[in-house]
Write a protein that holds these residues in place. Structure first.
Motif, short mmCIF file in Angstrom:
data_model
loop_
_atom_site.label_atom_id
_atom_site.label_comp_id
_atom_site.label_asym_id
_atom_site.label_seq_id
_atom_site.Cartn_x
_atom_site.Cartn_y
_atom_site.Cartn_z
N HIS A 35 0.84 -1.20 0.00
CA HIS A 35 0.00 0.00 0.00
C HIS A 35 0.88 1.25 0.00
O HIS A 35 2.07 1.18 0.32
CB HIS A 35 -0.96 0.01 1.20
CG HIS A 35 -0.29 0.27 2.50
ND1 HIS A 35 0.32 -0.72 3.24
CD2 HIS A 35 -0.11 1.42 3.20
CE1 HIS A 35 0.82 -0.21 4.33
NE2 HIS A 35 0.59 1.10 4.34
N TYR A 93 -4.16 0.27 -2.29
CA TYR A 93 -3.67 -1.07 -2.04
C TYR A 93 -3.40 -1.75 -3.37
O TYR A 93 -4.25 -1.73 -4.26
CB TYR A 93 -4.71 -1.87 -1.24
CG TYR A 93 -5.00 -1.21 0.08
CD1 TYR A 93 -4.23 -1.51 1.21
CD2 TYR A 93 -6.00 -0.26 0.21
CE1 TYR A 93 -4.46 -0.88 2.42
CE2 TYR A 93 -6.24 0.38 1.42
CZ TYR A 93 -5.47 0.06 2.51
OH TYR A 93 -5.70 0.69 3.72
N THR A 112 -5.15 -2.50 -8.22
CA THR A 112 -5.04 -1.41 -7.27
C THR A 112 -6.44 -1.00 -6.86
O THR A 112 -7.27 -0.71 -7.73
CB THR A 112 -4.29 -0.21 -7.88
OG1 THR A 112 -2.96 -0.63 -8.24
CG2 THR A 112 -4.19 0.95 -6.90
#
Length: 135
Positions: A35, A93, A112
């Motif tokens: 992240h 993330y 993502t």
């Protein structure tokens, strides 16, 4: 060599991933999740995350996942599709998952998502396994 040991070697030398502020959450063979927080200097002219940042973070996750087996592996082909914007302060993330691992190639799906779980971009990568061990 364990996936964590491979990652430690890679990140020690990877100044760009450090500059992006990527933080590893999980690493195992063929997989990684990391992240990062979108910073002001990552924005484009419309104050949304620049596509190059999304590409770069996805590419780093791809590299960590495909090299996790301890064999030096490089990108052959990648593509990215942008689906939702992100703004400064958002935490993104990045999850890279191995879909196929052959003797010479591997196929990876890198997603993502934002804090709400919405897809921000989808990156697909094909990797070439050199046969040389990570050192």
């Amino acid at each position: 060599m364990t996936p964590q040991e491979v990652y430690n070697i890679m990140i020690e030398r990877d100044r760009f991933s450090k500059w992006l502020g990527l933080e590893m959450d999980e690493i195992r063979e063929g997989y990684c999740k990391l992240h990062y927080t979108v910073k002001e200097d990552m924005l484009n002219g419309f104050e949304r995350i620049h596509g190059g940042v999304l590409f770069s973070a996805s590419d780093s996750a791809f590299a960590f996942a495909c090299n996790s087996h301890g064999i030096i592996t490089v990108a052959l082909d990648v593509s990215i599709t942008f689906t939702n914007p992100a703004k400064a302060g958002d935490v993104l993330y990045v999850e890279a998952e191995e879909l196929h691992l052959g003797n010479k190639t591997g196929l990876y799906d890198i997603r993502t998502t934002n804090e709400e779980g919405k897809l921000v971009c989808l990156f697909k990568g094909t990797a070439y396994r050199t046969g040389r061990e990570v050192q």
